[in-house]
Scaffold this motif. Sequence first.
Motif, PDB file in Angstrom:
ATOM      1  N   LEU A  81     -42.719 -33.681  17.071  1.00 52.58           N
ATOM      2  CA  LEU A  81     -41.665 -32.678  16.896  1.00 52.58           C
ATOM      3  C   LEU A  81     -40.413 -33.123  17.644  1.00 52.58           C
ATOM      4  CD1 LEU A  81     -40.720 -29.921  15.871  1.00 52.58           C
ATOM      5  CD2 LEU A  81     -41.669 -28.901  17.959  1.00 52.58           C
ATOM      6  N   PRO A  82     -39.359 -33.514  16.922  1.00 52.87           N
ATOM      7  CA  PRO A  82     -38.124 -33.932  17.591  1.00 52.87           C
ATOM      8  C   PRO A  82     -37.311 -32.730  18.075  1.00 52.87           C
ATOM      9  CG  PRO A  82     -38.317 -34.856  15.363  1.00 52.87           C
ATOM     10  CD  PRO A  82     -39.298 -33.734  15.477  1.00 52.87           C
ATOM     11  N   ILE A  83     -36.453 -32.995  19.049  1.00 53.60           N
ATOM     12  CA  ILE A  83     -35.533 -31.983  19.574  1.00 53.60           C
ATOM     13  C   ILE A  83     -34.136 -32.581  19.586  1.00 53.60           C
ATOM     14  CG2 ILE A  83     -34.910 -30.548  21.560  1.00 53.60           C
ATOM     15  CD1 ILE A  83     -37.859 -30.565  22.360  1.00 53.60           C
ATOM     16  N   VAL A  84     -33.170 -31.846  19.075  1.00 54.96           N
ATOM     17  CA  VAL A  84     -31.773 -32.261  19.111  1.00 54.96           C
ATOM     18  C   VAL A  84     -31.035 -31.342  20.080  1.00 54.96           C
ATOM     19  CG1 VAL A  84     -29.613 -32.405  17.812  1.00 54.96           C
ATOM     20  CG2 VAL A  84     -31.715 -33.284  16.809  1.00 54.96           C
ATOM     21  N   GLN A  85     -30.573 -31.920  21.165  1.00 58.75           N
ATOM     22  CA  GLN A  85     -29.808 -31.162  22.145  1.00 58.75           C
ATOM     23  C   GLN A  85     -28.352 -31.083  21.699  1.00 58.75           C
ATOM     24  OE1 GLN A  85     -31.291 -29.546  24.424  1.00 58.75           O
ATOM     25  NE2 GLN A  85     -33.282 -30.588  24.623  1.00 58.75           N
ATOM     26  N   VAL A  87     -37.302 -30.075  12.968  1.00 61.90           N
ATOM     27  CA  VAL A  87     -36.639 -30.438  14.216  1.00 61.90           C
ATOM     28  C   VAL A  87     -36.245 -29.157  14.938  1.00 61.90           C
ATOM     29  CG1 VAL A  87     -34.651 -31.638  15.240  1.00 61.90           C
ATOM     30  CG2 VAL A  87     -35.765 -32.590  13.217  1.00 61.90           C
ATOM     31  N   VAL A  88     -36.345 -29.158  16.269  1.00 63.19           N
ATOM     32  CA  VAL A  88     -35.914 -28.025  17.078  1.00 63.19           C
ATOM     33  C   VAL A  88     -34.491 -28.271  17.568  1.00 63.19           C
ATOM     34  CG1 VAL A  88     -36.281 -26.758  19.237  1.00 63.19           C
ATOM     35  CG2 VAL A  88     -38.235 -27.372  17.812  1.00 63.19           C
ATOM     36  N   TYR A  89     -33.672 -27.242  17.460  1.00 59.63           N
ATOM     37  CA  TYR A  89     -32.295 -27.259  17.947  1.00 59.63           C
ATOM     38  C   TYR A  89     -32.160 -26.102  18.940  1.00 59.63           C
ATOM     39  CZ  TYR A  89     -32.017 -29.900  13.621  1.00 59.63           C
ATOM     40  OH  TYR A  89     -32.268 -30.816  12.622  1.00 59.63           O
ATOM     41  N   PRO A  90     -32.353 -26.336  20.245  1.00 59.19           N
ATOM     42  CA  PRO A  90     -32.378 -25.237  21.215  1.00 59.19           C
ATOM     43  C   PRO A  90     -31.128 -24.363  21.189  1.00 59.19           C
ATOM     44  CG  PRO A  90     -33.216 -27.245  22.213  1.00 59.19           C
ATOM     45  CD  PRO A  90     -32.661 -27.640  20.874  1.00 59.19           C
ATOM     46  N   ALA A  91     -29.996 -24.933  20.807  1.00 57.31           N
ATOM     47  CA  ALA A  91     -28.780 -24.120  20.752  1.00 57.31           C
ATOM     48  C   ALA A  91     -28.804 -23.121  19.605  1.00 57.31           C
ATOM     49  CB  ALA A  91     -27.554 -25.024  20.618  1.00 57.31           C
TER      50      ALA A  91
END
Length: 365
Positions: A191-195, A225-229
Motif C-alpha cells: 500500500l503506497p502513501i503519497v505525502q 494509494v493513501v493520500y493523508p491530506a
Amino acid sequence: MRRTEACGHLILGGFTGTTLPDSYARALRKGERAGAVIFRRNLRPEKGADADATAVAELTASIHAAAPEPPIVAVDQEGGRVARLGPPVLRLPAAARLGATQDEDFIERVAYAQGCELAALGFTTSFAPVLDVHTHPENPVIGDRAFGATPEAVSKMALAFARGLRKAGLFPCGKHFPGHGDTTKDSHFELPIVQGDRARLEAVELAPFAAAARAGLPALMTAHVVYPALDEKPATLSHAICTDIVRTHLGFGGVLISDDLEMQAVAARAPIEELAVEAVSAGCDLLLICSNEDAQARAYEALVRHAEAHPSFGLRCEQAAERVRSLRREFPPRPEQERERLVNIVGGASSRAIAQELAARGLAS
C-alpha cells in the motif's frame, strides 16, 4: 432496474485459459459481469501473424456472443512495458518517449492507429492513457509509463492520446486517480502513501485528472494509494476522494473504475466481499477483479445482499449501473471478423506507416 441486475453491471473480471470458460460465459449470459479483461495469459502462442490476430478476434467474439448487452472488452495496451498484445499489433514506445516529442497531433495519430487495430480485434477499451505525473525517480510502477514529469505536459500529451483512442471507437480510461506518480511502492504488492498537502496535490497530482474531466473523458481508474491530506483510506475505498473530489470538485460525470481489487494494496486489508461493497459505497461504478472467478462471484453476491438490505446502497448500485450501461451502449464492440479484412487492419498499411514514422523519430520499441 432490479438490484440483482444492477449489481451485475458493476463487475468486470478476467479468466484463465485461451478460450472463454463456460463458467464465465454463464455469468455473462446471466448479466452478472459487464464484460471481460484480456491478459497475455489468454492469448495463444503465436503461430504467425495472421493466426495470432485471428485467435484474439475469436476470443473477443465469444465474449460478445455471450453477453446480452454490448460488453466491455478491455486490455492494458499502453505501450512500452505494458502491452498484452504482441505482433502483429502495432508496437508503441513507452508514454514518456511519446510525451517527449511534445507533438500532440503525432500522439493522437499514434493512438488512433493503435485504437483502430484494437477495435478490429473486438476490444472496446484500452486502459489508457496514464494521467500520473512522474515526480519520484524511485517510483517502481509508473516511471516511463507517464507522459511527463509536469502536470502541464501530462495533461496535453495524455489527452491527445485519449482523443486518438476515442476517434477509433474505443473509450479511453485515464489512470490512476488521483495520482500514482509520487509513490515508492508498487500497489500490486504494498500500500503506497503519497505525502503532501492539499495545495500540492491540487497543483500536481490532480491537475491532469481535472483536465480530463473538463475534456469529457468517459472513464477514470482509481489508485490503491493513501493520500493523508485527503483521507486515511486508499483512494479506491475513499468516499472523500471517489465522490467528493471526483464528482463534486472535478465535476467528472463518467464511469469511475476501480483498479484490480485483487492487488495486495487493498486485498490485504479485507475480504473481496467487503472491498466490493466499500468501493461502490465510496463512489466506484465498476470493479475490476481480474483473475479469480470465485472472487468475482463472491463480490457480486455481496453487492446483491447489501443492496437488498440497505435501500440507499441499492440506489447507489443502480446509479453506478446506469453509468456503466451508458458507457457500454456508447462504445459497443466493432470487430472486423472477416479474416481477410482483419489482417488488412491489424498490421496493415496504416499501422505500418505509423511504425515507420516512429522509427524515423527514433521511437521504435
